[in-house]
Design an enzyme around this catalytic site. Structure first.
Site, PDB file in Angstrom:
ATOM      1  N   GLU A   1     -39.552   5.828 -47.463  1.00 43.49           N
ATOM      2  CA  GLU A   1     -39.199   4.852 -46.438  1.00 43.49           C
ATOM      3  C   GLU A   1     -40.458   4.535 -45.622  1.00 43.49           C
ATOM      4  O   GLU A   1     -41.148   5.459 -45.176  1.00 43.49           O
ATOM      5  CB  GLU A   1     -38.125   5.462 -45.534  1.00 43.49           C
ATOM      6  CG  GLU A   1     -37.564   4.486 -44.547  1.00 43.49           C
ATOM      7  CD  GLU A   1     -36.473   5.111 -43.687  1.00 43.49           C
ATOM      8  OE1 GLU A   1     -36.699   6.204 -43.135  1.00 43.49           O
ATOM      9  OE2 GLU A   1     -35.404   4.503 -43.576  1.00 43.49           O
TER      10      GLU A   1
ATOM     11  N   GLY B   1     -30.670   9.036 -37.916  1.00 47.64           N
ATOM     12  CA  GLY B   1     -32.107   9.230 -37.763  1.00 47.64           C
ATOM     13  C   GLY B   1     -32.727   9.572 -39.097  1.00 47.64           C
ATOM     14  O   GLY B   1     -32.216   9.194 -40.151  1.00 47.64           O
ATOM     15  N   SER B   2     -33.815  10.326 -39.047  1.00 47.92           N
ATOM     16  CA  SER B   2     -34.571  10.598 -40.269  1.00 47.92           C
ATOM     17  C   SER B   2     -33.882  11.653 -41.130  1.00 47.92           C
ATOM     18  O   SER B   2     -33.107  12.480 -40.635  1.00 47.92           O
ATOM     19  CB  SER B   2     -35.972  11.071 -39.893  1.00 47.92           C
ATOM     20  OG  SER B   2     -35.866  12.262 -39.148  1.00 47.92           O
TER      21      SER B   2
ATOM     22  N   VAL C   1     -34.658  15.463 -40.018  1.00 48.94           N
ATOM     23  CA  VAL C   1     -33.876  15.968 -38.876  1.00 48.94           C
ATOM     24  C   VAL C   1     -32.405  16.092 -39.274  1.00 48.94           C
ATOM     25  O   VAL C   1     -31.717  17.058 -38.927  1.00 48.94           O
ATOM     26  CB  VAL C   1     -34.064  15.067 -37.627  1.00 48.94           C
ATOM     27  CG1 VAL C   1     -33.160  15.518 -36.493  1.00 48.94           C
ATOM     28  CG2 VAL C   1     -35.521  15.077 -37.180  1.00 48.94           C
ATOM     29  N   GLY C   2     -31.915  15.133 -40.058  1.00 50.20           N
ATOM     30  CA  GLY C   2     -30.522  15.176 -40.507  1.00 50.20           C
ATOM     31  C   GLY C   2     -30.218  16.454 -41.284  1.00 50.20           C
ATOM     32  O   GLY C   2     -29.187  17.103 -41.047  1.00 50.20           O
TER      33      GLY C   2
ATOM     34  N   LYS D   1     -27.222  11.715 -26.724  1.00 48.74           N
ATOM     35  CA  LYS D   1     -28.665  12.017 -26.584  1.00 48.74           C
ATOM     36  C   LYS D   1     -29.398  10.962 -27.411  1.00 48.74           C
ATOM     37  O   LYS D   1     -29.582  11.106 -28.620  1.00 48.74           O
ATOM     38  CB  LYS D   1     -28.946  13.429 -27.114  1.00 48.74           C
ATOM     39  CG  LYS D   1     -30.148  14.135 -26.501  1.00 48.74           C
ATOM     40  CD  LYS D   1     -31.455  13.392 -26.607  1.00 48.74           C
ATOM     41  CE  LYS D   1     -32.129  13.530 -27.942  1.00 48.74           C
ATOM     42  NZ  LYS D   1     -33.291  12.616 -28.128  1.00 48.74           N
TER      43      LYS D   1
ATOM     44  N   GLU E   1     -26.289   9.797 -40.771  1.00 53.19           N
ATOM     45  CA  GLU E   1     -26.753   8.536 -41.370  1.00 53.19           C
ATOM     46  C   GLU E   1     -28.270   8.556 -41.314  1.00 53.19           C
ATOM     47  O   GLU E   1     -28.848   8.687 -40.232  1.00 53.19           O
ATOM     48  CB  GLU E   1     -26.214   7.324 -40.600  1.00 53.19           C
ATOM     49  CG  GLU E   1     -24.726   7.105 -40.752  1.00 53.19           C
ATOM     50  CD  GLU E   1     -24.262   6.872 -42.171  1.00 53.19           C
ATOM     51  OE1 GLU E   1     -25.072   6.515 -43.050  1.00 53.19           O
ATOM     52  OE2 GLU E   1     -23.060   7.092 -42.425  1.00 53.19           O
TER      53      GLU E   1
ATOM     54  N   CYS F   1     -32.796   0.784 -41.040  1.00 53.23           N
ATOM     55  CA  CYS F   1     -32.496   1.661 -42.176  1.00 53.23           C
ATOM     56  C   CYS F   1     -32.064   0.851 -43.382  1.00 53.23           C
ATOM     57  O   CYS F   1     -32.220   1.278 -44.516  1.00 53.23           O
ATOM     58  CB  CYS F   1     -31.436   2.670 -41.782  1.00 53.23           C
ATOM     59  SG  CYS F   1     -29.987   1.884 -41.109  1.00 53.23           S
TER      60      CYS F   1
HETATM   61  P1  NAD Z   1     -35.579  10.936 -35.815  1.00 51.12           P
HETATM   62  O1  NAD Z   1     -34.872  11.715 -36.863  1.00 51.12           O
HETATM   63  O2  NAD Z   1     -36.968  11.300 -35.488  1.00 51.12           O
HETATM   64  O3  NAD Z   1     -34.777  11.007 -34.438  1.00 51.12           O
HETATM   65  C1  NAD Z   1     -33.416  10.645 -34.364  1.00 51.12           C
HETATM   66  C2  NAD Z   1     -32.778  11.366 -33.193  1.00 51.12           C
HETATM   67  O4  NAD Z   1     -32.765  12.758 -33.470  1.00 51.12           O
HETATM   68  C3  NAD Z   1     -33.535  11.206 -31.872  1.00 51.12           C
HETATM   69  O5  NAD Z   1     -32.591  11.089 -30.824  1.00 51.12           O
HETATM   70  C4  NAD Z   1     -34.290  12.512 -31.752  1.00 51.12           C
HETATM   71  O6  NAD Z   1     -34.578  12.869 -30.430  1.00 51.12           O
HETATM   72  C5  NAD Z   1     -33.280  13.471 -32.362  1.00 51.12           C
HETATM   73  N1  NAD Z   1     -33.846  14.746 -32.847  1.00 51.12           N
HETATM   74  C6  NAD Z   1     -35.078  14.970 -33.357  1.00 51.12           C
HETATM   75  N2  NAD Z   1     -35.216  16.294 -33.657  1.00 51.12           N
HETATM   76  C7  NAD Z   1     -34.047  16.899 -33.339  1.00 51.12           C
HETATM   77  C8  NAD Z   1     -33.568  18.232 -33.411  1.00 51.12           C
HETATM   78  N3  NAD Z   1     -34.330  19.234 -33.872  1.00 51.12           N
HETATM   79  N4  NAD Z   1     -32.319  18.489 -33.006  1.00 51.12           N
HETATM   80  C9  NAD Z   1     -31.522  17.495 -32.534  1.00 51.12           C
HETATM   81  N5  NAD Z   1     -31.919  16.221 -32.420  1.00 51.12           N
HETATM   82  C10 NAD Z   1     -33.165  15.915 -32.823  1.00 51.12           C
HETATM   83  O7  NAD Z   1     -35.452   9.399 -36.256  1.00 51.12           O
HETATM   84  P2  NAD Z   1     -36.042   8.113 -35.511  1.00 51.12           P
HETATM   85  O8  NAD Z   1     -37.512   8.099 -35.771  1.00 51.12           O
HETATM   86  O9  NAD Z   1     -35.553   8.011 -34.111  1.00 51.12           O
HETATM   87  O10 NAD Z   1     -35.327   6.942 -36.317  1.00 51.12           O
HETATM   88  C11 NAD Z   1     -35.797   6.432 -37.509  1.00 51.12           C
HETATM   89  C12 NAD Z   1     -34.989   6.960 -38.680  1.00 51.12           C
HETATM   90  O11 NAD Z   1     -33.606   6.671 -38.485  1.00 51.12           O
HETATM   91  C13 NAD Z   1     -35.336   6.302 -40.006  1.00 51.12           C
HETATM   92  O12 NAD Z   1     -35.433   7.280 -41.015  1.00 51.12           O
HETATM   93  C14 NAD Z   1     -34.151   5.386 -40.271  1.00 51.12           C
HETATM   94  O13 NAD Z   1     -33.917   5.098 -41.622  1.00 51.12           O
HETATM   95  C15 NAD Z   1     -33.043   6.152 -39.672  1.00 51.12           C
HETATM   96  N6  NAD Z   1     -31.923   5.260 -39.368  1.00 51.12           N
HETATM   97  C16 NAD Z   1     -30.807   5.334 -40.139  1.00 51.12           C
HETATM   98  C17 NAD Z   1     -29.717   4.496 -39.899  1.00 51.12           C
HETATM   99  C18 NAD Z   1     -28.487   4.587 -40.739  1.00 51.12           C
HETATM  100  O14 NAD Z   1     -27.434   4.195 -40.264  1.00 51.12           O
HETATM  101  N7  NAD Z   1     -28.557   5.097 -41.952  1.00 51.12           N
HETATM  102  C19 NAD Z   1     -29.772   3.567 -38.853  1.00 51.12           C
HETATM  103  C20 NAD Z   1     -30.938   3.501 -38.086  1.00 51.12           C
HETATM  104  C21 NAD Z   1     -32.002   4.360 -38.345  1.00 51.12           C
END
Ligand code: NAD
Length: 477
Positions: free
Chosen positions: A378, A224-225, A228-229, A172, A246, A280
């Site tokens: 961030e 991701g963020s 959400v993580g 996804k 991550e 990130c």
């Molecule tokens: P985000 O957390 O908004 O979304 C990431 C993913 O999670 C998307 O696919 C989104 O649809 C999904 N998501 C959102 N809510 C959810 C839920 N309730 N249940 C399940 N899935 C859900 O992040 P973003 O804005 O897409 O990406 C930016 C963030 O990602 C930044 O904080 C960045 O630091 C981080 N990031 C980290 C790494 C790493 O390896 N550490 C790499 C790239 C990006």
């Protein structure tokens, strides 16, 4: 124009609702349309992945590795197309987007090779007539949830190790990079038995939420963020399934008083400004010692001043736009807050009225205090903050004074300063005279503190996440 579809059980499927995707450099231009999938679509994909599990596992890791090699070959022939699509969909400059497509190819090759390598150990047994060994078994159906900032590499660095280990997957990807993920999967999906590699496009709060709660998903890998993580961690813990997160970073560069200033400037600029700071591992803070502060900040500003910003499809441009209107508003808000909290803008800050896309000029702040919001949170934009310090101990204290611990770098000619930094810094990836971004695919990738859930991706570390150990003892009778 690309009309993306879900890929479920080897077939392209639509969802009930669709949405337009806009080009962040030209927000009036539609690049394609994507399905807005529901819990029912997730259910179909998880069902297909579950049905395909046994056959895929029994195929054996060498045959699975060979399929990854074939996928690498197909994608390699489409690097230009995938790079252009990523640039148009999420604004990554074309040179970087091509490089990312090539990275997805390299990841497939690396994990294809893992299918031919050892997947366990032989362990002595107290009875010499007993053969004792371990095997690494797949987890089952793995849900992969990815962000938009690496639309090709991150989906592939999760999917490739999961697949070679014998798992089936449902990917996804982020709402803002779904066209690119779709095109990548459409190119290679026929190489896999139906149901092995599924794609469901949609919103995190709908399709994503359905995936993390689905009873037949056996493990989750998320990038991701942090917010959400943490939510995913709670759901996965309650369900008792393996998960990996991550998340964000607030990555520092330390410029010591004996640093090679030109090198430090080069890597600070590329770490902070490539991908418009949306990595990130982007350099977000420069912790600079008083003795070189004037020379470093002068050289940095002069270099950043030369960077061209504009359409990401024009190779002349070093920076494209940020990914969306929401991101644009957020980054500008943080720039304003940085000034309100006493930071001094040396360059950038103001947005030109002429550009209609989501552009933010590369921005350099000086005299930022470690407690300021722009030194703590961030930003995910082309903004770097200089924080003055007087020695390496103070530099490490400031560098560690944030909730994240992803990547960190020091510029110094002193081995002693380098080793003090390596020892004291709280970061999963530590670099000396190197950029904070750009960790190689065969090395473990991940962070400490709030940056990660203490597991690692990439390299052999990924194999550990996507498998569990079975200990076997066979007694000869
Ligand atoms: P985000 O957390 O908004 O979304 C990431 C993913 O999670 C998307 O696919 C989104 O649809 C999904 N998501 C959102 N809510 C959810 C839920 N309730 N249940 C399940 N899935 C859900 O992040 P973003 O804005 O897409 O990406 C930016 C963030 O990602 C930044 O904080 C960045 O630091 C981080 N990031 C980290 C790494 C790493 O390896 N550490 C790499 C790239 C990006």
């Amino acid at each position: 124009m690309i009309d993306a579809k879900n890929v479920i059980a080897g077939e392209e499927r639509d969802a009930q609702n669709r949405e337009d995707v806009y080009n962040p450099a030209h927000p009036q231009t539609v690049v394609g349309t994507v399905p807005r999938s529901s819990a029912n679509d997730i259910d179909r994909a998880v069902h297909a992945a579950n049905e395909a599990r046994t056959g895929w596992r029994r195929l054996g890791s060498m045959a699975r590795g060979n399929i990854l090699f074939q996928a690498a070959q197909v994608l390699e022939a489409h690097v230009e197309e995938l790079g252009q699509l990523a640039a148009a969909e999420m604004g990554k400059p074309i040179g970087e987007a091509r490089g990312e497509a090539q990275r997805a190819v390299a990841i497939l090759r690396y994990y294809g090779g893992e299918g031919f390598r050892t997947m366990g150990d032989v362990i002595p047994a107290s009875n010499p007539q007993t053969l004792q060994y371990t095997v690494r078994e797949p987890l089952g159906v793995v849900g992969l949830i990815t962000p938009w900032n690496f639309p090709l590499a991150i989906p592939m660095w999760k999917a490739a190790p999961a697949l070679v280990c014998g798992n089936t997957v449902v990917l996804k990807p982020a709402e803002l990079s779904s066209l690119t993920a779709y095109r990548m999967l459409a190119l290679i999906s026929s190489l896999f038995p139906p149901g092995v590699f599924n794609l469901v496009l949609g919103h995190g709060t709908e399709a994503g939420e359905a995936m993390i709660r689905h009873p037949d998903v056996n493990a989750l890998s998320f990038t991701g963020s942090a917010a959400v993580g943490q939510h995913i961690a709670q759901i996965a813990t309650a369900r008792g399934i393996k998960y990996q997160l991550e998340m964000g970073g607030k990555n520092p560069v330390v410029v010591a008083d004996d640093a090679d200033i030109d090198l430090a400037v080069d890597f600070t600029v590329s770490g902070a400004m490539r991908s418009a700071g949306q990595k990130c591992t982007a350099t977000s803070r420069v912790i600079v010692m008083d003795a070189v502060r004037a020379a470093f900040s002068h050289a940095l500003v002069e270099r950043v001043r030369t960077l061209k910003m504009g359409d990401p499809l024009d190779p002349q441009n070093y920076l494209g736009p940020v990914v969306s209107q929401a991101q644009h508003t957020k980054v500008l808000g943080l720039i304003n807050q940085g000034q309100a909290e006493g930071g001094r803008v040396l360059l950038g800050g103001l947005v030109s009225e002429e550009q209609s896309g989501y552009f933010i000029p590369p921005t350099v702040f000086d005299e930022v205090v470690p407690t300021a919001t722009i030194a703590q949170e961030e930003i995910f934009g082309p903004v770097v903050a200089l924080l003055p310090v007087s020695n390496i101990d103070e530099a490490i204290r400031v560098a560690n004074g944030v909730r994240y611990g992803l990547s960190a770098s020091v510029f110094t000619r002193s081995l002693s300063t380098a080793l003090t930094f390596v020892d004291g810094i709280q970061a999963g990836m530590v670099r000396v005279n190197e950029e904070t971004a750009g960790v190689e695919l065969q090395a473990p990738f991940g962070g400490m503190k709030a940056s990660s859930s203490h597991s690692r991706e990439q390299g052999h570390a990924a194999i550990e996440f996507y498998t569990e150990t079975k200990t076997v003892a066979i007694r000869a009778v």
